[in-house]
Scaffold this active site. Structure first.
Site, PDB file in Angstrom:
ATOM      1  N   TYR A  74      42.595  50.944  52.916  1.00 20.88           N
ATOM      2  CA  TYR A  74      41.572  50.661  51.901  1.00 20.88           C
ATOM      3  C   TYR A  74      40.778  51.925  51.546  1.00 20.88           C
ATOM      4  CZ  TYR A  74      42.308  45.646  52.945  1.00 20.88           C
ATOM      5  OH  TYR A  74      42.833  44.393  53.149  1.00 20.88           O
ATOM      6  N   HIS A  98      48.938  45.865  59.674  1.00 21.33           N
ATOM      7  CA  HIS A  98      48.653  45.442  58.289  1.00 21.33           C
ATOM      8  C   HIS A  98      49.861  44.793  57.617  1.00 21.33           C
ATOM      9  CE1 HIS A  98      45.951  46.574  54.653  1.00 21.33           C
ATOM     10  NE2 HIS A  98      46.495  45.392  54.479  1.00 21.33           N
TER      11      HIS A  98
HETATM   12  N1  LIG Z   1      46.026  41.709  55.048  1.00 23.23           N
HETATM   13  C1  LIG Z   1      46.286  41.954  53.787  1.00 23.23           C
HETATM   14  O1  LIG Z   1      47.393  42.417  53.416  1.00 23.23           O
HETATM   15  C2  LIG Z   1      45.241  41.648  52.753  1.00 23.23           C
HETATM   16  C3  LIG Z   1      45.598  41.558  51.397  1.00 23.23           C
HETATM   17  C4  LIG Z   1      44.606  41.243  50.478  1.00 23.23           C
HETATM   18  C5  LIG Z   1      43.313  41.020  50.907  1.00 23.23           C
HETATM   19  N2  LIG Z   1      42.985  41.131  52.228  1.00 23.23           N
HETATM   20  C6  LIG Z   1      41.592  40.930  52.708  1.00 23.23           C
HETATM   21  O2  LIG Z   1      41.105  39.699  52.211  1.00 23.23           O
HETATM   22  C7  LIG Z   1      39.911  39.926  51.486  1.00 23.23           C
HETATM   23  C8  LIG Z   1      39.778  38.896  50.378  1.00 23.23           C
HETATM   24  O3  LIG Z   1      40.782  39.063  49.398  1.00 23.23           O
HETATM   25  P1  LIG Z   1      40.470  39.632  47.941  1.00 23.23           P
HETATM   26  O4  LIG Z   1      39.218  40.430  48.010  1.00 23.23           O
HETATM   27  O5  LIG Z   1      41.674  40.317  47.461  1.00 23.23           O
HETATM   28  O6  LIG Z   1      40.325  38.338  47.069  1.00 23.23           O
HETATM   29  P2  LIG Z   1      39.352  37.051  47.073  1.00 23.23           P
HETATM   30  O7  LIG Z   1      38.320  37.141  48.132  1.00 23.23           O
HETATM   31  O8  LIG Z   1      40.222  35.853  46.963  1.00 23.23           O
HETATM   32  O9  LIG Z   1      38.678  37.184  45.661  1.00 23.23           O
HETATM   33  C9  LIG Z   1      37.784  38.205  45.344  1.00 23.23           C
HETATM   34  C10 LIG Z   1      37.477  38.059  43.870  1.00 23.23           C
HETATM   35  O10 LIG Z   1      36.794  36.818  43.658  1.00 23.23           O
HETATM   36  C11 LIG Z   1      35.594  37.046  42.969  1.00 23.23           C
HETATM   37  N3  LIG Z   1      34.572  36.195  43.592  1.00 23.23           N
HETATM   38  C12 LIG Z   1      34.127  36.243  44.864  1.00 23.23           C
HETATM   39  N4  LIG Z   1      33.193  35.289  45.059  1.00 23.23           N
HETATM   40  C13 LIG Z   1      33.038  34.653  43.881  1.00 23.23           C
HETATM   41  C14 LIG Z   1      32.222  33.590  43.450  1.00 23.23           C
HETATM   42  N5  LIG Z   1      31.363  33.004  44.286  1.00 23.23           N
HETATM   43  N6  LIG Z   1      32.322  33.177  42.169  1.00 23.23           N
HETATM   44  C15 LIG Z   1      33.185  33.785  41.317  1.00 23.23           C
HETATM   45  N7  LIG Z   1      33.989  34.796  41.664  1.00 23.23           N
HETATM   46  C16 LIG Z   1      33.918  35.229  42.941  1.00 23.23           C
HETATM   47  C17 LIG Z   1      35.260  38.502  43.127  1.00 23.23           C
HETATM   48  O11 LIG Z   1      34.657  38.966  41.964  1.00 23.23           O
HETATM   49  P3  LIG Z   1      33.136  39.549  41.984  1.00 23.23           P
HETATM   50  O12 LIG Z   1      33.233  40.874  42.677  1.00 23.23           O
HETATM   51  O13 LIG Z   1      32.812  39.648  40.537  1.00 23.23           O
HETATM   52  O14 LIG Z   1      32.287  38.567  42.734  1.00 23.23           O
HETATM   53  C18 LIG Z   1      36.625  39.149  43.299  1.00 23.23           C
HETATM   54  O15 LIG Z   1      37.149  39.491  42.035  1.00 23.23           O
HETATM   55  C19 LIG Z   1      40.061  41.374  50.998  1.00 23.23           C
HETATM   56  O16 LIG Z   1      38.844  41.922  50.557  1.00 23.23           O
HETATM   57  C20 LIG Z   1      40.636  42.017  52.219  1.00 23.23           C
HETATM   58  O17 LIG Z   1      39.612  42.293  53.168  1.00 23.23           O
HETATM   59  C21 LIG Z   1      43.947  41.414  53.154  1.00 23.23           C
END
Ligand SMILES: NC(=O)c1ccc[n+]([C@@H]2O[C@H](COP(=O)([O-])OP(=O)(O)OC[C@H]3O[C@@H](n4cnc5c(N)ncnc54)[C@H](OP(=O)(O)O)[C@@H]3O)[C@@H](O)[C@H]2O)c1
Length: 267
Positions: free
Chosen positions: A39, A97
């Site tokens: 990241y 990862h």
């Molecule tokens: N292990 C892996 O390979 C892997 C892969 C992907 C992700 N991850 C981890 O999982 C975490 C979560 O996944 P992600 O960040 O990709 O996606 P997510 O949490 O599903 O979605 C984040 C998105 O949702 C929006 N959001 C968040 N809260 C909201 C709300 N209350 N109302 C409306 N929109 C909202 C955010 O926009 P705003 O910023 O505008 O709120 C952002 O665009 C990552 O940050 C990472 O730490 C791990």
């Protein structure tokens, strides 16, 4: 040893945006933070934590080993670099990862190195991410199911990943759902919208509560303080059996993350 039910994701957050999100998250009450070597924000996460005044003992920090660092000679040194960036002497959880592309580094080698990192006190718990059932079996063969705290996988209403989740459950391995909000896509769904309206909750709270009620940990991310704060409110939302069944019916194999050259053959 356990995995916190709700933490803060940091994927895509760079520079000041990463510092701001972690600072806001800590201020509104998050105590678990999920980062990764790839990241490129471990140093920013470390900066925000140091400035927050929150005691290290009150935090649960997760990082993830990037595929270039999976060999026995590289894994522990790379984790030490992560610890320096995070300004701590240990993390709470370290994940592999992604599995080694093409099996270049054998599962037994990187799981062995990860177990060694835990024995050295660099990480309290260890686990995997993006592992299929076959890969979980290999990891279990290497270190034992009891040593694997979690498999962090894409899991949201449009991709419920039941086979992997059921196998993990049978082995006592916790599931952490990533992209629980489907990167925002599931929040527009009318079924979720109706449940949210009835409960006077937000769609995000409903989706996060759904995942937690199934026993999964969640790590939603947001660049907005108001969203970070309201997402924490999911801990107080309770869905009934009809709500759970309605969301179960939204599964449609809607995978968002499958990078070419990195993704295994999914279950
Ligand atoms: N292990 C892996 O390979 C892997 C892969 C992907 C992700 N991850 C981890 O999982 C975490 C979560 O996944 P992600 O960040 O990709 O996606 P997510 O949490 O599903 O979605 C984040 C998105 O949702 C929006 N959001 C968040 N809260 C909201 C709300 N209350 N109302 C409306 N929109 C909202 C955010 O926009 P705003 O910023 O505008 O709120 C952002 O665009 C990552 O940050 C990472 O730490 C791990």
């Amino acid at each position: 040893m356990s995995i916190p039910a709700l933490g803060l994701g940091t994927f895509r957050l760079q520079g000041q945006a990463a510092i701001d999100s972690v600072r806001n998250g800590l201020e509104v009450g998050y105590r678990a933070i999920d980062t990764a070597q790839i990241y490129g924000n471990e140093a920013e996460v470390g900066t925000a934590i140091a400035a927050s005044g929150v005691a290290r003992a009150d935090l649960f920090l997760t990082t993830k080993i990037w595929i270039e660092n999976l060999s026995r000679g590289k894994l522990v040194p790379s984790l030490k670099d992560s610890l320096a960036k995070l300004r701590t002497d240990h993390v709470d959880l370290t994940l592999i990862h992604w599995p080694s592309p093409g099996g270049a580094v054998p599962v037994a080698e990187f799981m062995g190195a990860l177990a060694e990192a835990r024995e050295q006190g660099l990480t309290r718990q260890i686990g995997v991410s993006n592992f299929t059932i076959a890969l979980m079996r290999e990891a279990i063969d290497a270190v034992g199911a009891g040593a694997i705290a979690t498999n962090q996988i894409e899991l949201h209403p449009f991709l419920q990943n039941r086979k992997v989740a059921e196998f993990a459950r049978s082995q006592g391995i916790h599931i952490t759902s990533y992209m629980t909000l489907g990167y925002g896509s599931v929040l527009q769904d009318p079924v979720i919208g109706r449940i949210a309206a009835r409960l006077s909750a937000t769609p995000a709270q409903v989706v996060l509560a759904w995942a937690m009620q199934l026993g999964y940990a969640v790590i939603p991310s947001s660049t907005r303080r108001a969203n970070l704060e309201s997402n924490l409110g999911a801990l107080a939302v309770r869905l009934n059996d009809a709500d759970m069944a309605a969301i179960a019916a939204l599964d449609r194999g809607g995978r968002l993350t499958s990078p070419e050259g990195l993704a295994p053959v999914w279950d």
